[in-house]
Design a protein around this motif. Sequence first.
Motif, PDB file in Angstrom:
ATOM      1  N   MET A 228       6.297  -2.049  -4.896  1.00  0.00           N
ATOM      2  CA  MET A 228       5.714  -0.725  -4.664  1.00  0.00           C
ATOM      3  C   MET A 228       5.583   0.047  -5.980  1.00  0.00           C
ATOM      4  O   MET A 228       4.606   0.745  -6.190  1.00  0.00           O
ATOM      5  N   HIS A 229       6.591  -0.082  -6.837  1.00  0.00           N
ATOM      6  CA  HIS A 229       6.568   0.642  -8.104  1.00  0.00           C
ATOM      7  C   HIS A 229       6.529  -0.345  -9.265  1.00  0.00           C
ATOM      8  O   HIS A 229       7.477  -1.087  -9.492  1.00  0.00           O
ATOM      9  N   LEU A 230       5.424  -0.342  -9.984  1.00  0.00           N
ATOM     10  CA  LEU A 230       5.248  -1.185 -11.167  1.00  0.00           C
ATOM     11  C   LEU A 230       4.831  -0.288 -12.330  1.00  0.00           C
ATOM     12  O   LEU A 230       4.319   0.819 -12.109  1.00  0.00           O
TER      13      LEU A 230
ATOM     14  N   GLY B 288       2.721   9.043 -10.576  1.00  0.00           N
ATOM     15  CA  GLY B 288       2.124   7.870  -9.948  1.00  0.00           C
ATOM     16  C   GLY B 288       2.559   6.605 -10.681  1.00  0.00           C
ATOM     17  O   GLY B 288       3.323   6.660 -11.650  1.00  0.00           O
ATOM     18  N   HIS B 289       2.034   5.462 -10.236  1.00  0.00           N
ATOM     19  CA  HIS B 289       2.582   4.187 -10.695  1.00  0.00           C
ATOM     20  C   HIS B 289       1.631   3.033 -10.417  1.00  0.00           C
ATOM     21  O   HIS B 289       0.778   3.121  -9.531  1.00  0.00           O
ATOM     22  N   GLY B 290       1.853   1.953 -11.137  1.00  0.00           N
ATOM     23  CA  GLY B 290       1.218   0.697 -10.771  1.00  0.00           C
ATOM     24  C   GLY B 290       1.792   0.212  -9.451  1.00  0.00           C
ATOM     25  O   GLY B 290       2.890   0.613  -9.039  1.00  0.00           O
TER      26      GLY B 290
ATOM     27  N   GLY C 146       0.859  -1.184   0.000  1.00  0.00           N
ATOM     28  CA  GLY C 146       0.000   0.000   0.000  1.00  0.00           C
ATOM     29  C   GLY C 146       0.892   1.231   0.000  1.00  0.00           C
ATOM     30  O   GLY C 146       1.995   1.196   0.562  1.00  0.00           O
ATOM     31  N   ASP C 147       0.434   2.292  -0.613  1.00  0.00           N
ATOM     32  CA  ASP C 147       1.236   3.520  -0.736  1.00  0.00           C
ATOM     33  C   ASP C 147       0.255   4.691  -0.736  1.00  0.00           C
ATOM     34  O   ASP C 147      -0.682   4.698  -1.544  1.00  0.00           O
ATOM     35  N   ALA C 148       0.449   5.633   0.180  1.00  0.00           N
ATOM     36  CA  ALA C 148      -0.478   6.772   0.245  1.00  0.00           C
ATOM     37  C   ALA C 148       0.217   7.962   0.878  1.00  0.00           C
ATOM     38  O   ALA C 148       1.192   7.810   1.631  1.00  0.00           O
TER      39      ALA C 148
ATOM     40  N   TYR D  49      -1.136  14.371  -2.520  1.00  0.00           N
ATOM     41  CA  TYR D  49      -2.269  13.569  -2.052  1.00  0.00           C
ATOM     42  C   TYR D  49      -2.281  12.283  -2.868  1.00  0.00           C
ATOM     43  O   TYR D  49      -2.393  12.320  -4.094  1.00  0.00           O
ATOM     44  N   GLU D  50      -2.123  11.167  -2.189  1.00  0.00           N
ATOM     45  CA  GLU D  50      -1.969   9.888  -2.894  1.00  0.00           C
ATOM     46  C   GLU D  50      -2.806   8.813  -2.238  1.00  0.00           C
ATOM     47  O   GLU D  50      -2.872   8.725  -1.010  1.00  0.00           O
ATOM     48  N   ASN D  51      -3.428   7.990  -3.085  1.00  0.00           N
ATOM     49  CA  ASN D  51      -4.042   6.747  -2.616  1.00  0.00           C
ATOM     50  C   ASN D  51      -3.707   5.609  -3.555  1.00  0.00           C
ATOM     51  O   ASN D  51      -3.497   5.824  -4.759  1.00  0.00           O
TER      52      ASN D  51
ATOM     53  N   LEU E 255      -3.360   0.783  -8.772  1.00  0.00           N
ATOM     54  CA  LEU E 255      -2.578   1.952  -9.187  1.00  0.00           C
ATOM     55  C   LEU E 255      -2.417   2.889  -8.004  1.00  0.00           C
ATOM     56  O   LEU E 255      -3.320   2.999  -7.163  1.00  0.00           O
ATOM     57  N   ALA E 256      -1.269   3.572  -7.941  1.00  0.00           N
ATOM     58  CA  ALA E 256      -1.076   4.647  -6.961  1.00  0.00           C
ATOM     59  C   ALA E 256      -1.178   5.959  -7.727  1.00  0.00           C
ATOM     60  O   ALA E 256      -0.336   6.264  -8.573  1.00  0.00           O
ATOM     61  N   ILE E 257      -2.250   6.692  -7.443  1.00  0.00           N
ATOM     62  CA  ILE E 257      -2.506   7.977  -8.116  1.00  0.00           C
ATOM     63  C   ILE E 257      -2.095   9.069  -7.143  1.00  0.00           C
ATOM     64  O   ILE E 257      -2.574   9.069  -5.991  1.00  0.00           O
ATOM     65  N   GLU E 258      -1.199   9.960  -7.561  1.00  0.00           N
ATOM     66  CA  GLU E 258      -0.621  10.871  -6.569  1.00  0.00           C
ATOM     67  C   GLU E 258      -0.291  12.256  -7.110  1.00  0.00           C
ATOM     68  O   GLU E 258       0.863  12.535  -7.436  1.00  0.00           O
ATOM     69  N   PRO E 259      -1.296  13.137  -7.176  1.00  0.00           N
ATOM     70  CA  PRO E 259      -0.994  14.507  -7.583  1.00  0.00           C
ATOM     71  C   PRO E 259       0.015  15.176  -6.657  1.00  0.00           C
ATOM     72  O   PRO E 259      -0.115  15.079  -5.433  1.00  0.00           O
TER      73      PRO E 259
HETATM   74 MG    MG Z   1       3.630   6.461  -4.720  1.00  0.00          MG
END
Ligand code: MG
Length: 247
Positions: free
Chosen positions: A174-176, A167-169, A104-106, A231-233, A198-202
């Motif tokens: 953690m990073h795909l 952001g990333h898969g 998880g990444d946020a 801000y990331e989820n 996906l990790a979406i992170e503006p």
């Molecule tokens: Mg991230």
Amino acid sequence: MNQLTAGEIVLMRKAGALTRDALNYAQTLIKPGVSTLELDNLIKKFIINSGGSPSFLGYEGFPGSICASVNEMVVHGIPSSKIILKEGDIISIDVGVVYKGYNGDAARTFPVGKISPEKAKLIEVTKQCFFEGIAQLSVGQRLGRVSHAIQVHAEKNGYSVVRELVGHGIGKKMHLPPNIPNYGKETDGPIVIENTCLAIEPMINMGRKEIFLLDDDWGVVTRDGKPSAHYENTVLVTKQGVEILTL
Ligand code: MG
């Protein structure tokens, strides 16, 4: 894009919940006088006690369990006893938790005490950018729709979008792939598949988009010295829609 099995999705949900809990805990710790190293130590203990492990610790040599980025620092701030939070600061905390091999990444940007209306608006708009982005996220559509929506919302508010960080898969690592820029055309990017995370992170700057890397080779700061928010989820995309795993 990485497709997950039903069993893997169960583990991603758990990793996401642990990440969310760590960020909620982080929020309770933030006040003037606290150092970012103290935050790091407490959040690390919290993650371990909750049954996960902090994925940032040792990642490409990163020395902390969180990234703690104050004011003009965009991301990747190394926790330090010398960085003491002051009333009026904003701090972006980014946390990664691994649970049974899944990640998880946020991230959130928090106010320290009372902050200026300008900083409060930056935090709010950055969060809105995430939600504008995921409103465009669905199976069978180009991922560029998400990127484009984030950029439009940031720029409509007079802010700029960091280009170098994306952001990333996410899943077993953690990073795909794919990279998920916070800017671009709706027709860019791959087609979104089902059962992917996906990790979406503006990462949104109050001033100009340009950044530079500090001498510690981690901290990224705005070139104009104006504040930045993050801000990331971690989200799961299925045929039914988007599920936010870290909220
Ligand atoms: Mg991230």
